[in-house]
Design a protein around this motif. Structure first.
Motif, mmCIF file in Angstrom:
data_model
loop_
_atom_site.group_PDB
_atom_site.id
_atom_site.type_symbol
_atom_site.label_atom_id
_atom_site.label_comp_id
_atom_site.label_asym_id
_atom_site.label_seq_id
_atom_site.Cartn_x
_atom_site.Cartn_y
_atom_site.Cartn_z
ATOM 1 N N GLU A 108 -9.712 -68.923 -53.501
ATOM 2 C CA GLU A 108 -10.044 -70.250 -54.009
ATOM 3 C C GLU A 108 -9.314 -70.563 -55.314
ATOM 4 O O GLU A 108 -8.869 -71.689 -55.524
ATOM 5 N N THR A 163 -13.883 -82.217 -47.633
ATOM 6 C CA THR A 163 -14.953 -81.219 -47.633
ATOM 7 C C THR A 163 -14.407 -79.810 -47.437
ATOM 8 O O THR A 163 -14.856 -78.872 -48.100
ATOM 9 N N VAL A 164 -13.428 -79.653 -46.558
ATOM 10 C CA VAL A 164 -12.829 -78.336 -46.323
ATOM 11 C C VAL A 164 -12.179 -77.831 -47.615
ATOM 12 O O VAL A 164 -12.371 -76.675 -48.000
ATOM 13 N N THR A 206 -12.815 -78.690 -50.758
ATOM 14 C CA THR A 206 -13.813 -78.365 -51.784
ATOM 15 C C THR A 206 -14.557 -77.076 -51.452
ATOM 16 O O THR A 206 -14.804 -76.267 -52.349
ATOM 17 N N LYS A 207 -14.857 -76.857 -50.186
ATOM 18 C CA LYS A 207 -15.558 -75.626 -49.804
ATOM 19 C C LYS A 207 -14.692 -74.400 -50.051
ATOM 20 O O LYS A 207 -15.184 -73.355 -50.486
ATOM 21 N N GLN A 227 -14.448 -73.872 -53.896
ATOM 22 C CA GLN A 227 -15.724 -73.442 -54.470
ATOM 23 C C GLN A 227 -16.123 -72.046 -53.998
ATOM 24 O O GLN A 227 -17.112 -71.488 -54.464
ATOM 25 N N VAL A 239 -17.130 -71.328 -51.005
ATOM 26 C CA VAL A 239 -18.139 -71.420 -49.943
ATOM 27 C C VAL A 239 -17.524 -70.980 -48.616
ATOM 28 O O VAL A 239 -18.137 -70.236 -47.857
ATOM 29 N N ALA A 240 -16.303 -71.427 -48.355
ATOM 30 C CA ALA A 240 -15.572 -71.026 -47.147
ATOM 31 C C ALA A 240 -14.769 -69.781 -47.511
ATOM 32 O O ALA A 240 -13.673 -69.869 -48.050
ATOM 33 N N LYS A 241 -15.332 -68.611 -47.250
ATOM 34 C CA LYS A 241 -14.713 -67.344 -47.650
ATOM 35 C C LYS A 241 -13.530 -66.935 -46.775
ATOM 36 O O LYS A 241 -12.628 -66.254 -47.227
#
Length: 84
Positions: free
Chosen positions: A22, A48-49, A51-52, A55, A57-59
């Protein structure tokens, strides 16, 4: 011409420095002078992809997502994951 990518997920392994994925994507996006929205548009992904991913969130983004990001940023997958 529309390129289709296989629909499977491959874990991305980072090499070299201890930067997380990230942080690497955020760094490259800022270097290009782009907002998250601009990167999303260039890569053909949703805001959204992006930002995830940034952040954490999407590892494990899919290989298709990683290829789209690399293409949008004008770099190789190796560069995107910090291998080169």
């Amino acid at each position: 011409m529309v390129m289709k990518y296989p629909s499977y997920t491959i874990p991305i392994v980072l090499y070299g420095q201890d930067k997380m994925l990230e942080q690497r994507i955020k760094q490259l996006r800022k270097k290009a002078g782009w907002s998250q929205q601009k990167l999303a548009e260039k890569a053909g992904l949703s805001y959204t992809v992006i930002t995830k991913i940034e952040q954490g969130v999407a590892k494990r983004p899919s290989i298709q997502t990683m290829m789209k990001l690399a293409d949008a940023l004008g770099i190789s997958l190796d560069e995107l994951v910090g291998r080169k």
